[in-house]
Design a protein around this motif. Structure first.
Motif, PDB file in Angstrom:
ATOM      1  N   HIS A  76      -8.236   5.600   1.667  1.00  0.00           N
ATOM      2  CA  HIS A  76      -6.987   6.080   2.263  1.00  0.00           C
ATOM      3  C   HIS A  76      -7.094   6.089   3.779  1.00  0.00           C
ATOM      4  O   HIS A  76      -8.183   6.184   4.340  1.00  0.00           O
ATOM      5  CB  HIS A  76      -6.651   7.483   1.751  1.00  0.00           C
ATOM      6  N   CYS A  81      -2.175  13.087  -1.475  1.00  0.00           N
ATOM      7  CA  CYS A  81      -3.488  12.466  -1.269  1.00  0.00           C
ATOM      8  C   CYS A  81      -4.605  13.426  -1.665  1.00  0.00           C
ATOM      9  O   CYS A  81      -5.580  13.038  -2.317  1.00  0.00           O
ATOM     10  CB  CYS A  81      -3.640  12.042   0.187  1.00  0.00           C
ATOM     11  N   ASN A 119       0.860  -1.178   0.000  1.00  0.00           N
ATOM     12  CA  ASN A 119       0.000   0.000   0.000  1.00  0.00           C
ATOM     13  C   ASN A 119       0.902   1.236   0.000  1.00  0.00           C
ATOM     14  O   ASN A 119       1.717   1.411   0.909  1.00  0.00           O
ATOM     15  CB  ASN A 119      -0.900   0.016   1.234  1.00  0.00           C
ATOM     16  N   ILE A 164      -0.157   9.493   4.489  1.00  0.00           N
ATOM     17  CA  ILE A 164      -1.419   8.833   4.172  1.00  0.00           C
ATOM     18  C   ILE A 164      -1.116   7.518   3.473  1.00  0.00           C
ATOM     19  O   ILE A 164      -0.307   7.472   2.536  1.00  0.00           O
ATOM     20  CB  ILE A 164      -2.304   9.704   3.249  1.00  0.00           C
ATOM     21  N   LYS A 165      -1.769   6.445   3.936  1.00  0.00           N
ATOM     22  CA  LYS A 165      -1.635   5.148   3.270  1.00  0.00           C
ATOM     23  C   LYS A 165      -2.805   4.970   2.318  1.00  0.00           C
ATOM     24  O   LYS A 165      -3.960   5.062   2.722  1.00  0.00           O
ATOM     25  CB  LYS A 165      -1.597   4.014   4.297  1.00  0.00           C
ATOM     26  N   LEU A 166      -2.482   4.725   1.044  1.00  0.00           N
ATOM     27  CA  LEU A 166      -3.516   4.471   0.044  1.00  0.00           C
ATOM     28  C   LEU A 166      -3.718   2.975  -0.120  1.00  0.00           C
ATOM     29  O   LEU A 166      -2.764   2.199  -0.013  1.00  0.00           O
ATOM     30  CB  LEU A 166      -3.117   5.080  -1.302  1.00  0.00           C
TER      31      LEU A 166
END
Length: 358
Positions: free
Chosen positions: A278, A266, A258, A286-288
């Motif tokens: 997200h 983001c 990710n 931010i993790k997508l």
């Protein structure tokens, strides 16, 4: 390396690796040695002709993609054993040998009343491979329960131990995934073979529910404080519902990491695709959801050659071969490259492959 008379150090030649990688890729190892006793490794490394740069370490085979036949010596780790080392008022120190199956080890701890690893249930692979990847799922990472490990230096034969700080854990990352940079560098990729791992499981256990699917399960059950066994069961149900069983459909689980992006990146993606999944992280990044990005590019359920994208989870690539036409590593990598190109062209994000390429 010379042939050895020790029955515990016999080298097999021209070994099919298809049964030993969960993707089921057809490939062969020129030479394979089954490591069943850790204390024999220093003797092996001390043999004339030993070349650590010509060695591959194979655990459960759940995080590798074979891109072709392997002309190096494959060390298949089959060291077994698990035990409680210490019990205190604060918790339990448990240890497992590197060849133990990870899910079986998680089950073993829960069966004895030692909670803490339940969120990591049903992750395929071996105990020894788990720290390399810093495996994680459903709000928990291995580093959260890790205590220390033992390993053997494949260059010197020296046995050493590492604590969590020395392992350099990060998101799906550790010191074992990085090359040594210079004489003073500490990267251990291709240098260390993990032989056993220890975990600290707290007696004052609290459920980890900071993941949407687990929160839903708890709400459906009307439980604000579920037990470790209930979380274990929920995690198994969730994983089985959306991830294929490698015994039935070849795969290595999540094929891409990710991606982590800045808030500005983001915001730019959200402006173009408001539905992007997200997750804000404590460090501000931010993790997508890579699976969402792949699905948005239309890859879910698609097949190229004998490799495909799983119809229930776009983050997972699967083996679509049959007996007459086995899936090759080249087909898997061709599909992966096509997905990376699509995601980059649409979102400006370069997806990073999660499994190790051989």
């Amino acid at each position: 390396m010379q042939e050895c008379d020790n029955p515990h150090m016999l080298v097999e030649k021209s070994v099919a690796l298809q049964p030993y990688n969960t993707f089921g890729i057809a490939a062969r190892a020129q030479r394979l040695l089954r490591v069943r006793k850790a204390d024999l490794l220093p003797d092996l490394i001390g043999q004339p002709g030993w070349r650590p740069d010509r060695v591959c370490v194979l655990g459960g085979g759940s995080n590798i993609v074979l891109t072709g036949d392997v002309d190096r010596l494959v060390l298949k780790v089959e060291i077994l054993g698990q035990r409680l080392l210490r019990e205190t008022e604060a918790g339990y120190l448990v240890e497992a040998e590197a060849g133990e199956d990870w899910h079986d080890f998680v089950t073993w701890t829960l069966d004895r009343g030692w909670p803490g690893l339940e969120n990591l249930a049903l992750i395929p692979g071996s105990v020894g491979a788990a720290p390399v990847q810093n495996i994680g799922a459903y709000g928990l990472e291995l580093q959260d329960r890790f205590h220390s490990l033992d390993a053997v230096d494949l260059h010197s034969g020296q046995v050493f131990s590492l604590d969590a700080a020395q392992c350099g854990f990060g998101y799906r990352d550790s010191v074992f995934k990085h090359e040594r940079a210079g004489a003073q560098g500490y990267g251990l990729a291709g240098r260390a073979l993990i032989t056993r791992v220890r975990f600290w499981l707290p007696r004052r256990w609290q459920p980890v529910l900071g993941y949407l699917e687990l929160e839903r399960k708890a709400a459906e059950a009307g439980l604000a404080q579920p037990t470790a066994r209930q979380i274990f069961d929920w995690v198994c149900q969730i994983r089985r519902a959306k991830l294929p069983d490698p015994a039935e459909i070849g795969n290595v689980g999540s094929f891409f990491k990710n991606p982590l992006v800045s808030p500005e990146q983001c915001a730019d993606i959200i402006a173009r695709d408001p539905a992007v999944v997200h997750y804000p992280l404590p460090d501000g990044r931010i993790k997508l959801a890579a699976g969402w990005l792949i699905e948005a590019c239309g890859w879910k359920g698609k097949t190229m050659g004998h490799a495909g994208v799983y119809e229930k989870q776009a983050l997972v690539l699967v083996n679509r071969s049959d007996v007459q036409h086995p899936c090759s590593g080249a087909e898997v990598m061709t599909l992966a490259a096509a997905i990376q190109t699509s995601v980059y062209e649409r979102f400006g994000i370069r997806l990073e492959i999660e499994p190790v390429l051989w």
